[in-house]
Scaffold this active site. Structure first.
Site, mmCIF file in Angstrom:
data_model
loop_
_atom_site.group_PDB
_atom_site.id
_atom_site.type_symbol
_atom_site.label_atom_id
_atom_site.label_comp_id
_atom_site.label_asym_id
_atom_site.label_seq_id
_atom_site.Cartn_x
_atom_site.Cartn_y
_atom_site.Cartn_z
ATOM 1 N N CYS A 170 0.865 -1.183 0.000
ATOM 2 C CA CYS A 170 0.000 0.000 0.000
ATOM 3 C C CYS A 170 0.901 1.233 0.000
ATOM 4 C CB CYS A 170 -0.983 -0.026 1.172
ATOM 5 S SG CYS A 170 -0.261 0.189 2.808
ATOM 6 N N ARG A 173 -3.637 -0.563 5.354
ATOM 7 C CA ARG A 173 -4.155 -1.621 4.487
ATOM 8 C C ARG A 173 -3.239 -2.824 4.350
ATOM 9 N NH1 ARG A 173 -5.437 2.263 -0.459
ATOM 10 N NH2 ARG A 173 -3.577 3.193 0.453
ATOM 11 N N ASP A 215 -8.343 3.770 1.092
ATOM 12 C CA ASP A 215 -7.420 4.018 2.200
ATOM 13 C C ASP A 215 -8.188 4.572 3.397
ATOM 14 O OD1 ASP A 215 -5.259 4.530 3.831
ATOM 15 O OD2 ASP A 215 -4.244 5.851 2.403
#
Length: 154
Positions: free
Chosen positions: A10, A16, A121
């Site tokens: 990420c 994440r 996100d």
């Protein structure tokens, strides 16, 4: 039998990708897939802890991110991986631009299982946004485990 090395990527490696790695470790083990699972970020600051909401949401699922330390993605990490799963198309594009030699093993998490979406996100968001992100990723990770098992990729 050697383990398949899977890297989740990420941006900052605090939300994440660490959540995906923690859940994938659990899901893959339950499916009988021998995997080494890692996470990194394209713009991470080394040694940063997982965000507090990521820690909390993973704890709710019986997983622990307290020892997580962010890492910047590296060529060595990608070279030794069998599969690299990014959270968004832009993460994938960055990796392809910086590491073109690993083109055949980089996919978005959703793309790998035939979906066309980005993992939103949750950074800076509410605990509910983190839960929604984790739920979305868990579904995709379960599909990923099924695909890995079916193609005997481990």
């Amino acid at each position: 039998m050697s383990a398949i090395k899977v890297v989740f990527v990420c941006t900052g490696n605090t939300c994440r990708s660490p959540m995906a790695a923690a859940m994938a470790t659990q899901i893959f083990a339950s499916a009988g897939i021998n995997a080494e699972v890692y996470s990194a970020g394209v713009n991470a600051m080394n040694n940063q802890p997982a965000s507090r909401h990521a820690v909390k949401v993973m704890e709710e699922g019986g997983l622990c991110l307290l020892s997580h330390k962010a890492a910047v993605v590296s060529g060595d990490m990608l070279d030794t991986a069998a599969l690299v799963l990014t959270m968004t198309g832009s993460h994938r594009a960055v990796l392809l631009a910086d590491y073109p030699a690993v083109k055949g093993k980089i996919y978005t998490l959703a793309e790998y299982v035939g979906n066309d979406l980005n993992i939103t996100d949750p950074y800076g968001g509410s605990i509910d946004e983190y839960r929604a992100c984790a739920t979305q990723m868990r579904k995709l990770l379960e599909l990923t485990a099924n695909k890995l098992y079916e193609i005997d990729f481990f």
